[in-house]
Design an enzyme around this catalytic site. Sequence first.
Site, short mmCIF file in Angstrom:
data_model
loop_
_atom_site.label_atom_id
_atom_site.label_comp_id
_atom_site.label_asym_id
_atom_site.label_seq_id
_atom_site.Cartn_x
_atom_site.Cartn_y
_atom_site.Cartn_z
N SER A 1 0.78 -1.24 0.14
CA SER A 1 0.02 -0.05 0.02
C SER A 1 1.00 1.32 0.03
O SER A 1 0.33 2.47 -0.19
CB SER A 1 -1.02 -0.01 1.01
OG SER A 1 -0.36 0.34 2.38
N LYS B 1 1.18 3.93 7.06
CA LYS B 1 0.25 4.82 6.12
C LYS B 1 0.75 6.28 6.45
O LYS B 1 1.36 6.78 7.40
CB LYS B 1 -1.10 4.71 6.57
CG LYS B 1 -1.74 3.53 6.33
CD LYS B 1 -2.04 3.18 5.13
CE LYS B 1 -2.67 1.91 4.66
NZ LYS B 1 -1.94 0.86 5.11
#
Length: 620
Positions: free
Chosen positions: A119, A157
């Site tokens: 990701s 993230k």
Amino acid sequence: MITKKQKQVFDFVKEYRAKHDYAPSLEEIKHRFRLASVSTAHYYLKKLQEAGQLKKQFNQPRAVSTIDKKQTIEIPILGAIAAGQPIEAIEVPDETITITKDEISKQGKHYALRVQGNSMINEGIFDGDIVVIRKQEMADNGQTVVAIIDDNQATLKKLYREKDRFRLQPANPTLFPIYRDEVEIRGVVVKIIRNLESQTDKEQSNEKYTRRIDYSWDYRGENTKTYTHGIHTYPAMFIPQVARRLLETYSKEGDTICDIFCGSGTALVESKVLNRNAYGIDLNPLAIFLAKAKTAPINPQKLAREYIALLSRLEKIKDGEIKKPNFKNLDFWFKEKAIIKLAKLKKAIQEIEDEVIRNFLMVAFSETARYASNTKTGEFKLVRIKGEKLEKHDPDVFGIFRKKAEANITGVGEFYKEAKRGVWTKIIFGDSSKSNGIKENSIDCIITSPPYGDSRTTVAYGQFSRLSAQWIDIFDDPNKASGVDSELLGGRATKTLSHILSSDYLNDSLDKIAKQDESRAKDVLSFYIGLNDCLKRAHEILKPKKYFCLVIGNRLVKQVRIPTDFIIAELAEKIGFTCEDIFVRNIPGKRMPIKNSPTNIVGALEETMNKESIVVLRKS
Ligand SMILES: C[S@@+](CC[C@H](N)C(=O)[O-])C[C@H]1O[C@@H](n2cnc3c(N)ncnc32)[C@H](O)[C@@H]1O
């Protein structure tokens, strides 16, 4: 963290040094481990350097030594972290990773995690990489964090604070952000250690060359507008830090360097500060104009006096005294009011007697003309603004000029202080695929960033420069300004696809592109034929054993990623260079069209480049 094989090489170097008091040569390492080539030996040494186990100085054979243990630090790898769906936070110390102390800040505690998932790929964090985290409970917007959500789920993230919630943003356009009211921060990423084993160890992959990622070349957030670097925009400029580091690594004070695609002259400015003589070559007349202005250390007091006099002259110029330029489509690209103001400014600048000062202020004028035009800012190609926006467009021409000129005067003041007086810079308007009068075997180092491909479909240097060049009378006939792009590398497609270039990587790419679109393949081929000629000329002017560094992007054409770095390595090796290194850096600040339409379907945007390779060649 080093592999078994790397450990064996390390032990060999250590034992050899203990016995002989100097390090083994690459040839000896190759022989000892029966490696395919010396560049594989070089690869192992590089890996050991990266792991902080060895230090090596360039240009000095056998100058390898084991690093003083005091300079390294062991960081515990606490487990795995998901760069994907959050996973249960695991904190079981298993191994440690050794890095050099100067790679991380002295403050704070650090730990490392193995990354699972994809990701964060657009941040250069891939499955299997190791991230070094500085422990902290707070983070700034946009930092990449270890976040704990939903009681004990850990994820990696980018963190953004929104009005009444947190957004955990993946760096992968195919994935959705995670929103939470509460997020616990366990630290921010300070270093990424790429898991290159599977991708770069030639003995384990089929690739002929290796590409290693080196994030220390990113210079994210650093000031790229020091000295005269910011006086004018230019497409795909070097960031000065990259030019500086290459110059410092591969050349020395007093050397003569050359940038064979010098553009606006970034490497030439750095050379002057670093006490190197420099040649710059470019085929875009605006680039030559900018490079000359950028590399001239002007006395800032004298410049400021001329500038103030210019402003007072400007006020007095009447509308009837000006001469409008005479080029095609002037009224399409400029509003009448802007034309009059620009013409007044130009007249006032042209009255300056000192040519160097006149040209320096003309650079601010050139930027003003671009900003005052009806073109979209932020585009390299000439795209006209439309509709209501165009109607409302009323640029403050003199205001833009004053702001630009004053910033430029500050920049040249810094440069004036730091530029070394004893060195020269020669800027040649010429084609680097041909001879340009530089003597054979006379250059100590070539540092350059070639175009990414033909100007028509990638970065249109000529088109970008056109309006400026027409206003500042760079061409005797201003209407010739539109012909620049077809003169640059790849400007004219080849007639056929047959060629004699010796590169399997190129042939493979051409085959794939030609299957979809033969004429695009011919554009591509024409670019590499020109580039190969440039490599040959570079080989002629470079002294033996000296370095040639190229900063290059691997562009995408018709969904085919063309490995220009490997193609350059293959072509260069046929010419008489050895490829010593290929490493990859992120492009956080380079002004490039990050998106274009390689499919030529409007709206079908693709990322063209957010990474570039640095290819280090050495003349045999
Ligand atoms: C990536 S840019 C260089 C930017 C430069 N490093 C800077 O910092 O401004 C590539 C340059 O190559 C020039 N160029 C293209 N074809 C050329 C050729 N055949 N000979 C010389 N220069 C050429 C273009 O005009 C452009 O300025």
